[in-house]
Design a protein around this motif. Structure first.
Motif, PDB file in Angstrom:
ATOM      1  N   ARG A  26      46.979  44.379  36.694  1.00 25.48           N
ATOM      2  CA  ARG A  26      48.325  44.594  37.238  1.00 25.48           C
ATOM      3  C   ARG A  26      48.929  43.350  37.863  1.00 25.48           C
ATOM      4  O   ARG A  26      50.139  43.104  37.744  1.00 25.48           O
ATOM      5  CB  ARG A  26      48.287  45.708  38.291  1.00 25.48           C
ATOM      6  N   TRP A  27      48.118  42.533  38.544  1.00 26.42           N
ATOM      7  CA  TRP A  27      48.688  41.490  39.386  1.00 26.42           C
ATOM      8  C   TRP A  27      48.230  40.067  39.059  1.00 26.42           C
ATOM      9  O   TRP A  27      48.941  39.112  39.388  1.00 26.42           O
ATOM     10  CB  TRP A  27      48.353  41.781  40.869  1.00 26.42           C
ATOM     11  N   ALA A  28      47.070  39.883  38.476  1.00 28.74           N
ATOM     12  CA  ALA A  28      46.553  38.527  38.264  1.00 28.74           C
ATOM     13  C   ALA A  28      47.345  37.789  37.191  1.00 28.74           C
ATOM     14  O   ALA A  28      47.810  38.409  36.223  1.00 28.74           O
ATOM     15  CB  ALA A  28      45.074  38.584  37.868  1.00 28.74           C
ATOM     16  N   TYR A  35      38.944  35.357  32.754  1.00 32.89           N
ATOM     17  CA  TYR A  35      37.830  34.901  33.577  1.00 32.89           C
ATOM     18  C   TYR A  35      37.519  35.902  34.684  1.00 32.89           C
ATOM     19  O   TYR A  35      36.347  36.090  35.053  1.00 32.89           O
ATOM     20  CB  TYR A  35      38.135  33.516  34.145  1.00 32.89           C
ATOM     21  N   LEU A  36      38.547  36.531  35.221  1.00 31.21           N
ATOM     22  CA  LEU A  36      38.317  37.568  36.220  1.00 31.21           C
ATOM     23  C   LEU A  36      37.608  38.765  35.605  1.00 31.21           C
ATOM     24  O   LEU A  36      36.744  39.384  36.231  1.00 31.21           O
ATOM     25  CB  LEU A  36      39.652  37.993  36.845  1.00 31.21           C
ATOM     26  N   ARG A  37      37.964  39.077  34.352  1.00 36.37           N
ATOM     27  CA  ARG A  37      37.250  40.156  33.648  1.00 36.37           C
ATOM     28  C   ARG A  37      35.816  39.735  33.327  1.00 36.37           C
ATOM     29  O   ARG A  37      34.889  40.545  33.400  1.00 36.37           O
ATOM     30  CB  ARG A  37      37.981  40.524  32.354  1.00 36.37           C
ATOM     31  N   ARG A  40      33.778  40.393  36.146  1.00 35.18           N
ATOM     32  CA  ARG A  40      33.847  41.818  36.523  1.00 35.18           C
ATOM     33  C   ARG A  40      34.641  42.035  37.812  1.00 35.18           C
ATOM     34  O   ARG A  40      34.393  43.003  38.535  1.00 35.18           O
ATOM     35  CB  ARG A  40      32.459  42.434  36.694  1.00 35.18           C
ATOM     36  N   LEU A  41      35.596  41.176  38.102  1.00 32.94           N
ATOM     37  CA  LEU A  41      36.394  41.405  39.298  1.00 32.94           C
ATOM     38  C   LEU A  41      37.372  42.556  39.129  1.00 32.94           C
ATOM     39  O   LEU A  41      37.981  43.004  40.097  1.00 32.94           O
ATOM     40  CB  LEU A  41      37.143  40.123  39.704  1.00 32.94           C
ATOM     41  N   ASP A  42      37.520  43.029  37.888  1.00 32.97           N
ATOM     42  CA  ASP A  42      38.321  44.233  37.655  1.00 32.97           C
ATOM     43  C   ASP A  42      37.497  45.495  37.857  1.00 32.97           C
ATOM     44  O   ASP A  42      38.036  46.601  37.822  1.00 32.97           O
ATOM     45  CB  ASP A  42      38.912  44.218  36.243  1.00 32.97           C
TER      46      ASP A  42
END
Length: 322
Positions: A26-28, A35-37, A40-42
């Motif tokens: 939604r926001w990144a 890279y956030l995926r 696993r930051l999601d």
């Protein structure tokens, strides 16, 4: 279910088990999202499950030392370290499994098999997050530093375990709960019997909840010739998970008794045992959504034990005032 052949990524880039409204999607910024995926930051549940054994061990050691408040600085350091090392471990795992993930329905949209991140960039991410973890680790005593570094051998072996054994969940448990030893050592500068009991209980806990999680992939794993406790125990999974959770609860009680914990901690463990009993009693291994929900509910287990330990310290302080 798949046939073992490559699966084309779906139009959406969100992975199957990420919450639909997660903050990354939604926001990144779009350039950060792969890279956030990858880290696993999601899906923060894994970070919580990695963090809680650290927090439990730290606060249990402080209960044993007669402290009345948890060391906030250490709690923050463990939180940062868990976030970084979970991201590091997941990226490494995905790099090792990049070919397998492209043949599994649930993982085909992960950044590596879907082509969002190159293997070289993934390894760079592994190094960067590992360095963050090292910076955090250097804030502790030397025994704790070397103890934490020793865990890397198990962490490195974990992605390969499912290729050779039906019990990769056990290897995950040994790696994922090393913080139960590190958290105690951060306070005490050594490993004690309470820490070993806590660690063993956490290993059984992980074997239980990851067996539930593995039922989401059992058909693909079987086709690919991979091992898991979900496949090994099949229709007997409920009994197996119940046994794992039962052993976990007993060992957590033993850890508290050895550390000199008080009634509030033991009540917290009894409450989490009831929650784990609910998981077992309502588990439907043929329903992926049911499995994922019960797996994620283990965050509540972690939170309840932690609150019990903090309350133990606080109530001891109030009792001392009286």
């Amino acid at each position: 279910m798949t046939t073992g052949a490559e699966i084309s990524p779906k139009p959406t880039l969100r992975v199957a088990d990420a919450p639909p409204s997660n903050w990354v999607d939604r926001w990144a910024p779009a350039s950060w999202q792969p890279y956030l995926r990858l880290g696993r930051l999601d899906r923060p549940i894994g970070t919580w499950l990695l963090l809680f054994p650290c927090w439990w061990a730290q606060t249990l050691a402080q209960v044993n030392s007669g402290d009345h408040l948890p060391n906030i600085g250490y709690l923050v350091l463990f939180a940062i370290g868990a976030l970084a090392m979970r991201a590091c471990g997941c990226a490494y795992n995905d790099w090792v499994d990049r070919d397998i993930d492209g043949r599994v329905e649930r993982t085909v949209n992960r950044p590596l098999p879907s082509g969002q991140v190159s293997p070289e960039a993934a390894l760079g991410f592994v190094v960067a997050t590992a360095l963050i973890g090292l910076v955090v680790l250097l804030n502790f005593n030397s025994f704790t530093i070397w103890l934490a570094i020793a865990s890397l051998f198990i962490v490195a072996a974990y992605p390969f375990a499912k290729r050779f054994t039906s019990y990769p969940q056990l290897v995950l448990g040994l790696a994922f709960n090393w913080g139960a030893l590190v958290g105690w050592a951060a306070i005490k500068g050594s490993i004690g019997l309470p820490a070993l009991a806590l660690y063993a209980g956490c290993v059984f806990w992980t074997v239980g909840y990851d067996t539930i999680y593995a039922h989401q992939d059992k058909e693909d794993d079987a086709l690919l010739g991979l091992g898991s406790t979900a496949l090994h125990f099949g229709e007997d999974t409920v009994s197996f998970v119940g046994a794992m959770y039962g052993l976990a609860g007993i060992l957590w009680l033993v850890a508290g008794a050895l550390a000199g914990a008080h009634l509030v901690y033991f009540l917290a463990v009894v409450l989490v045992f009831l929650q784990m009993s609910w998981q077992v009693a309502t588990l439907d291994i043929h329903n992926s959504s049911n499995c994922l929900w019960r797996f994620k509910s283990n965050r509540d287990v972690g939170l309840a034990v932690f609150v019990g330990l903090v309350a133990d310290m606080a109530l001891s302080w109030f009792a001392g005032l009286g």
